[in-house]
Design an enzyme around this catalytic site. Structure first.
Site, mmCIF file in Angstrom:
data_model
loop_
_atom_site.group_PDB
_atom_site.id
_atom_site.type_symbol
_atom_site.label_atom_id
_atom_site.label_comp_id
_atom_site.label_asym_id
_atom_site.label_seq_id
_atom_site.Cartn_x
_atom_site.Cartn_y
_atom_site.Cartn_z
ATOM 1 N N GLU A 9 -12.639 10.123 -49.381
ATOM 2 C CA GLU A 9 -12.197 10.281 -50.758
ATOM 3 C C GLU A 9 -11.086 9.270 -51.027
ATOM 4 O OE1 GLU A 9 -9.733 12.214 -48.044
ATOM 5 O OE2 GLU A 9 -11.747 12.943 -48.541
ATOM 6 N N ASP A 10 -10.869 8.944 -52.306
ATOM 7 C CA ASP A 10 -9.831 7.994 -52.681
ATOM 8 C C ASP A 10 -8.446 8.576 -52.394
ATOM 9 O OD1 ASP A 10 -11.732 6.237 -53.472
ATOM 10 O OD2 ASP A 10 -11.375 6.420 -55.632
ATOM 11 N N ILE A 11 -7.462 7.701 -52.363
ATOM 12 C CA ILE A 11 -6.104 8.129 -52.053
ATOM 13 C C ILE A 11 -5.581 9.137 -53.079
ATOM 14 C CG2 ILE A 11 -5.078 6.170 -53.305
ATOM 15 C CD1 ILE A 11 -2.862 6.111 -51.196
#
Length: 223
Positions: free
Chosen positions: A101-103
């Site tokens: 998942e993105d930051i």
């Protein structure tokens, strides 16, 4: 038999030509020092797996450094991996996860399956020590990451990782602002979004902050 003799003759000729060349010294130089045999022992990796929850929107999944500058406060990889490596007294570790998942995206619910591959360990952790690792991560003052079902795993490690591949049914929640009131048709279009694993969900929400145009939602909503 004749073929075998021919092959042997050709092999002997090749060896003789090689020995007569500059690759070997004939007779070979006499060795005056004894031979030293060095043995290096490495333990096969051990694996500790479970599921992680990412509660912070400023923590990346893996260590993310650009031009010697860290992106975000920390990483899931380092928070879990360093705690595992310290208990196992390993030379290093590798972090594996079922997807990413993105930051700025949290990972909630039941969590994402992950695996820590610990290299050349000096100590195999007991069940009690594995629980100590989980407690240290879960009771950290910085509530970035939590772990569930942490355990020492064996041959079933990749089956556990494939579990995430098979499920790949995730739910996303997003808060959005629109330029006009939403109609029932708009809400129906949003609720029907279902796509393959790896789809960039944020494109459907805000077009990655204007860099792309969501195919389905832009027809109904102007962000």
């Amino acid at each position: 038999m004749d073929d075998d003799k021919q092959i042997l003759s050709e092999s002997d000729s090749f060896i003789n030509r090689t020995l007569d060349g500059s690759l070997f010294q004939l007779p070979p130089e006499k060795v005056l020092e004894p031979c030293h045999l060095v043995l290096s022992c490495q333990r096969s990796p051990i694996y500790i797996g479970g599921r992680y929850l990412k509660l912070s929107r400023n923590v990346s999944q893996s260590c993310w450094i650009i031009d010697d500058e860290r992106m975000g406060e920390a990483s899931v990889e380092e928070i879990i991996g360093e705690n595992v490596r310290a208990i196992c007294k390993g030379d290093g570790y590798k972090f594996h996860a079922a997807g990413r998942e993105d930051i700025d995206v949290r990972m909630l619910g039941s969590g994402r399956p992950f695996l820590i591959e610990v290299l050349n360990v000096r100590s195999i952790p007991s069940a009690n020590e594995v629980q100590q690792i989980a407690d240290k991560i879960n009771h950290s003052e910085k509530k970035h990451v939590r772990v569930r079902n942490l355990k020492l795993v064996g041959s079933e490690i990749w089956t556990m990782m494939r579990e995430g591949e098979a499920e790949k049914q995730k739910q996303y929640a997003a808060l959005i602002w629109t330029s006009r009131p939403l109609t029932n048709d708009d809400l129906r279009n949003i609720s029907l979004i279902k796509d393959m694993a790896g789809t960039y969900i944020k494109e459907f929400v805000h077009g990655d902050l204007g860099r792309t145009h969501p195919r389905r939602l832009t027809k109904a909503i102007v962000f």
